[in-house]
Enzyme design. Structure first.
Site, PDB file in Angstrom:
ATOM      1  N   GLY A 146       0.817  -1.214   0.000  1.00  9.31           N
ATOM      2  CA  GLY A 146       0.000   0.000   0.000  1.00  9.31           C
ATOM      3  C   GLY A 146       0.847   1.258   0.000  1.00  9.31           C
TER       4      GLY A 146
ATOM      5  N   GLU B 172       6.018  -9.671   0.967  1.00  9.41           N
ATOM      6  CA  GLU B 172       5.066 -10.202  -0.005  1.00  9.41           C
ATOM      7  C   GLU B 172       5.290  -9.652  -1.404  1.00  9.41           C
ATOM      8  OE1 GLU B 172       0.981 -11.031   2.507  1.00  9.41           O
ATOM      9  OE2 GLU B 172       1.025  -9.438   1.047  1.00  9.41           O
TER      10      GLU B 172
ATOM     11  N   ASN C  99     -10.182  -4.301   2.503  1.00 16.27           N
ATOM     12  CA  ASN C  99      -9.681  -5.332   1.592  1.00 16.27           C
ATOM     13  C   ASN C  99      -9.667  -6.679   2.298  1.00 16.27           C
ATOM     14  OD1 ASN C  99      -9.280  -3.180  -0.096  1.00 16.27           O
ATOM     15  ND2 ASN C  99      -7.091  -3.088   0.197  1.00 16.27           N
TER      16      ASN C  99
END
Lengths: 475, 475
Positions: free
Chosen positions: B258, B283, B373
């Site tokens: 993000g 990730e 999300n």
């Protein structure tokens, strides 16, 4: 055969050893499942009349010499990661002792990293000691990490704990991060270490002889709800083993510490295991497991503590070497380790205080504010298990209190960590379900009939308010 | 050099391939961080006019062809484990799509175990395919697990994704539980697999050629709060690296996906790393990392996805082989795996919506009910990290909304999983603290001054009510 004392070890009285502990020390003690903890030195500290403000860290729960007597002497200012006496609970809830429960799995590393201050002294119960090694007694817990982190070491050699207990121990200590290697364990009964905890001989400051026994566990008799939970769990698991390829050949089980866990272990015979290899990979050996070891139902039992009743302890002590063929005690960072629980595919069965409509679980705080014992290893197993099962009675206080609730007052395990909920009423298999579906499953299958209609009303009102996890009001 | 198509593979139109997907199929798609997902077949499904009720599972977030177009065609009935489009979010909150966010780490095993039904078809984007192998494109995610679980396989070979991407891939797939071996990875940049995902050739039902690019990421410009958080984080980490023996030689970092995570990555230069080896083990590769790879600040970057902006993607594509010297893409079960995060000692930095007085964190549900999300990999890192850090602005909505709150509306990370909270106001190091101490640290160090006095009042009233984690009212 190992002797109780080998080589030139500094035998001293408990009082002298206790004087090594400075007033504001961080004191690490052995112990897990209320066994294998030191007794003489904590009692000497409690009786010293000194003005102590200790930080006490342990592997898990310890007995009354520490969490009742030493506490009553107003000597404990801070306490981690678990407690299980009424007095320690009350002190935590009053806020007079700074307590927080911590994940068992991670606690050894937290001690190594200094989260609780530099460890001044480790006081450890052993069945034998040498100049640079000791053999633990009835629990391993975080004793290796505490010994490693401590500046000084005091060993209580307890002569009522059989020397033969060494046959159970498999002390494998992970290297410190970031030099840690994969733990080379790939089956529950495998041995990857030896019976001894080794240490820098310069640390050994005192050896104290004692013969005080562990505080024995006592389990309540199984209730009608316990029986109904056992039946529902067995029905669910028997079908799941048939369906799920993960369990085609073998099943590894873990049950939470306590009376319900002990009752469920005793009812394992209800599950249709077929010709699967069945092993236990959990935290503690409770009485319910001994029959299953004796009759050959379990090929292996791996745990970190012998949390037995007085009868159970006597039964095991009389034939330690025979039990050692199948029972292994390991450090808690191995029994509860994420990579092991995952790799071995441990089915995790743990109890709770209450579960909410979306699968969030409170297992520690009554009314969301008052701690019972602590999270212990429950989250270590739930988080990494391929099948995590919450077991609880649908009500408490003779049916007056509902335990399937709109919102839990405290979250210990999130919706992401719980697969299945089993109550005396039935089973809610939450896998692959969305929040609104979970609410329906839990109300229909697990809630007590006397609370179902009020829960259904809540669900209706919440769904009208809307959202992914609807609730009647915000906050 | 590998060709795009090798051997006798069944090339077909997207429309023909789409017709292989039955109306109520469980459809597994590649994709993570909105890249590397299939585009042509989902669009063909969306345009088919068929009455579809699909269960769609992916590695992580995917682009608009799936979570906007296919969704708008009313074709998705169930969706797991993550979504990141406004349309998918709205459908989850309306309850018209059955959605639940899941831990990324565990999702591959959940698919293997059949939590989302038997996987009928996997549709996977690749840069090349042969009769029994494929090479993924810009993300690995859970593609290996999905391919393994699926009965039939459709491969979209995307000609705008460079064939050279194969140089980044390290496909190591854990054995199924209970035959799983330790993952033999002991440093962030190590390679333990190869570029290909292998499969049973009988599965390969269609190969579709496409040239639709990934939906590029866009990051907002860093805000004043982002800058203040970066400064506070750098000050804290610089001191921690000096103090903590775990980080004496090396630091492995993870930052959440993000804009804040991207901004913090871009500000890594503020941290005094000294001569430590610094690597990224997270990730996704976001734009903020590329400069650090270029200037040699990072010795290795391990991730499962290239979640780059259009500029970032172009920059990487132009020099893939150069980047491959330091950048490795792995399956999500390796990047997020508990044993790796623990063993490598990854410092986890993730954002949140709100944090409560005792350190419980809400990172998913606005007002406790409306999902944004999903939890993604945040809990995979927080749970197993030796140092887990929550970063968030102390307020939202131009200062009107307080984000250090008495109670969070939804708990994604419990008090046990969060070590440090960093806001624009300061740092609360919660390690080794009891709940009441945590409340004081968070209010004094992290809350915005305009909310401090009301929080202090709350704490006073709660402490009067009593308990281990005091609250003003029950529930």
């Amino acid at each position: 055969m190992t002797e109780r004392l080998e080589g030139d070890v500094p035998v001293q009285s408990a009082t002298t050893a206790a004087s090594l502990v400075r007033e504001t020390a961080t004191l690490a003690v052995s112990g897990f499942g209320r066994v294998g903890y030191p007794k003489a030195v904590p009692l000497a500290l409690a009786e010293s009349g000194r003005d102590l403000s200790l930080t006490v860290v342990s592997g898990g729960s310890v007995g009354e010499e520490i969490d009742t007597e030493l506490l009553a002497a107003d000597a404990i200012e801070r306490r981690f990661p678990y407690q299980a006496t009424p007095e320690a609970r009350e002190a935590a809830n009053r806020g007079t002792v700074a307590y927080q429960d911590r994940h068992i799995e991670a606690f050894g590393d937290e001690v190594r990293q200094g989260h609780y201050g530099a460890v001044d002294v480790a006081v450890v119960e052993a069945v034998a000691v040498g100049e640079d090694w000791l053999i633990p007694s009835t629990s391993l817990g975080h004793t290796p990490a505490c010994v490693e982190a401590a500046e000084r070491l005091v060993v209580e050699v307890n002569e009522v704990q059989p020397l033969a207990l060494q046959a159970l121990h498999d002390v494998y200590v992970p290297d410190p991060v970031p030099h840690r290697e994969p733990v080379p364990l790939t089956s529950p009964g495998e041995r990857i270490g030896g019976p001894r905890i080794e240490f820098d001989p310069a640390k050994l400051s005192a050896v104290v002889l004692t013969d005080r026994p562990d505080s024995p566990y006592s389990f309540r008799e199984p209730t009608r709800e316990d029986e109904a939970i056992a039946v529902n769990l067995a029905t669910f698991l028997s079908a799941e083993l048939e369906r799920n390829p993960t369990f085609a050949e073998s099943v590894r089980l873990q049950f939470g510490v306590g009376s319900l866990g002990n009752a469920l272990m005793g009812e394992l015979g209800r599950i249709e295991f077929g010709d699967r290899d069945v092993a236990y990979y959990g935290e503690v050996v409770q009485d319910g497991l001994l029959d299953l070891v004796d009759d050959g139902s379990l090929s292996a039992v791996s745990a970190t503590s012998l949390a037995l009743s007085e009868t159970g302890q006597r039964r095991l002590f009389e034939r330690v070497e025979r039990y050692a063929e199948r029972v292994v005690l390991r450090p808690a960072e191995i029994t509860n380790g994420a990579e092991l629980v995952n790799r071995l595919g441990v089915v995790a069965v743990n109890s709770a205080l209450e579960v909410d409509l979306y699968g969030h679980v409170n297992s520690t705080h009554v009314d969301g504010t008052h701690v019972m014992n602590g999270i212990g290893g429950s989250a270590d197993f739930f988080r990494n298990s391929p099948l995590s099962i919450v077991t609880l009675a649908s009500t408490a206080r003779d049916g007056a209190l509902n335990r399937i609730v709109p919102r839990v007052g405290h979250v210990d395990h999130t919706e992401h960590d719980v697969d299945v909920v089993v109550t005396d009423q039935g089973v809610a298999d939450l896998r692959g379900s969305a929040p609104r579906e979970r609410a329906t499953l839990l109300v229909e299958n697990c809630a007590h009939p006397s609370f179902q209609s009020s829960l259904e009303d809540y669900v209706d009102r919440a769904n009208t308010a809307g959202g992914h996890e609807p609730h009647e009001t915000d906050r």
